[in-house]
Design an enzyme around this catalytic site. Structure first.
Site, mmCIF file in Angstrom:
data_model
loop_
_atom_site.group_PDB
_atom_site.id
_atom_site.type_symbol
_atom_site.label_atom_id
_atom_site.label_comp_id
_atom_site.label_asym_id
_atom_site.label_seq_id
_atom_site.Cartn_x
_atom_site.Cartn_y
_atom_site.Cartn_z
ATOM 1 N N ASP A 142 -0.682 5.109 1.230
ATOM 2 C CA ASP A 142 -0.861 5.832 2.223
ATOM 3 C C ASP A 142 -1.343 5.658 3.770
ATOM 4 O O ASP A 142 -1.893 4.674 3.801
ATOM 5 C CB ASP A 142 -2.622 6.437 1.706
ATOM 6 C CG ASP A 142 -2.577 7.855 0.476
ATOM 7 O OD1 ASP A 142 -1.619 8.310 0.702
ATOM 8 O OD2 ASP A 142 -2.965 6.571 -0.234
ATOM 9 N N ASP A 171 0.522 -1.467 0.046
ATOM 10 C CA ASP A 171 -0.117 0.059 -0.381
ATOM 11 C C ASP A 171 0.654 1.198 -0.074
ATOM 12 O O ASP A 171 1.907 1.114 0.333
ATOM 13 C CB ASP A 171 -0.614 -0.039 0.877
ATOM 14 C CG ASP A 171 -1.479 1.296 1.740
ATOM 15 O OD1 ASP A 171 -2.537 1.758 -0.466
ATOM 16 O OD2 ASP A 171 -1.883 1.388 2.481
ATOM 17 N N ASP A 206 -1.864 -1.062 5.658
ATOM 18 C CA ASP A 206 -2.210 -0.247 7.296
ATOM 19 C C ASP A 206 -3.587 -0.691 7.412
ATOM 20 O O ASP A 206 -3.447 -0.310 8.761
ATOM 21 C CB ASP A 206 -1.427 0.906 7.118
ATOM 22 C CG ASP A 206 -2.263 1.975 6.476
ATOM 23 O OD1 ASP A 206 -2.448 2.501 6.690
ATOM 24 O OD2 ASP A 206 -1.830 1.322 4.881
#
Length: 215
Positions: free
Chosen positions: A10, A8, A165
């Site tokens: 962000d 990922d 995250d």
């Protein structure tokens, strides 16, 4: 056998989620006299703001999407443009490449944002592929981004490790039948994660050769 890392962006590579959360809280306080909770904000982490806005619409709190973007985007660009890579990110990426793994980025955002940051931080060199919301019909928690990355790199889901995250990211990885390493940030640490392959506080704690050996 582990062949590919799919990451990922962000909140994992750059801690943009914390910046966005502060901006969202302030905007809703000023424009809607509403105290946005971190749990509400988590609805759009790893996905997009529309998930949050629809939930607020149901509560009678309507957000003009265009006005919100106009009010917040410039502030986000200014604040996020100074952010460093998160601890352990570059060493993790470098180790993945040194150990023969391909590396892809799979993000629910558009292509411009991650490209700007990866080039600014000199991290683009570690990535074989970027897959963004512009490349698929459905973003996370749907599996399309991860499946597209695997397809383009010639790997099966069983040969991929997703690094995420957020809860939406974890769900997308599981929906793709891929194992997911979760590294929460200061916003997503409030999520309840279930079904992940492993959970770590930081990528600095992850040893790539050990991952390969146990996969």
């Amino acid at each position: 056998m582990l062949k590919t890392i799919i990451m990922d962006f962000d909140g994992l590579i750059v801690d943009t989620e914390v910046v966005w959360y502060r901006i969202y809280v302030e905007w809703f306080r000023v424009h809607k006299q509403y105290d946005l909770s971190v749990q509400e904000f988590l609805a759009c982490v790893g996905s997009n703001a529309e998930d949050l806005f629809r939930k607020l619409d149901a509560k009678g709190i309507h957000v003009d999407r265009d006005a919100f973007a106009q009010d917040t985007l410039a502030c986000f660009i200014e604040e996020s443009g100074r952010l460093p890579a998160k601890p352990g990110v570059e060493d993790f990426l470098k180790s993945a490449r040194e150990n023969g793994l391909s590396v892809a980025l799979a993000t629910s955002s558009g292509r411009k944002k991650p490209t700007v940051h990866l080039e600014r931080l000199h991290l683009m060199q570690y990535f074989d592929l970027l897959v963004t919301a512009e490349d698929v019909e459905r973003i996370k928690p749907n599996p399309d981004l991860f499946l597209k990355a695997a397809e383009k790199l010639g790997c099966t889901p069983a040969e991929c490790l997703v690094v995420e995250d957020s809860l939406n990211g974890l769900l997308a990885g599981r929906n793709a039948d891929m194992r997911v390493l979760v590294v929460p940030n200061d916003v997503t640490k409030y999520c309840t994660f279930e079904g992940q392959y492993r959970l770590c506080d930081s990528l600095a704690d992850v040893d790539v050769p050990s991952l390969i050996a146990e996969f």
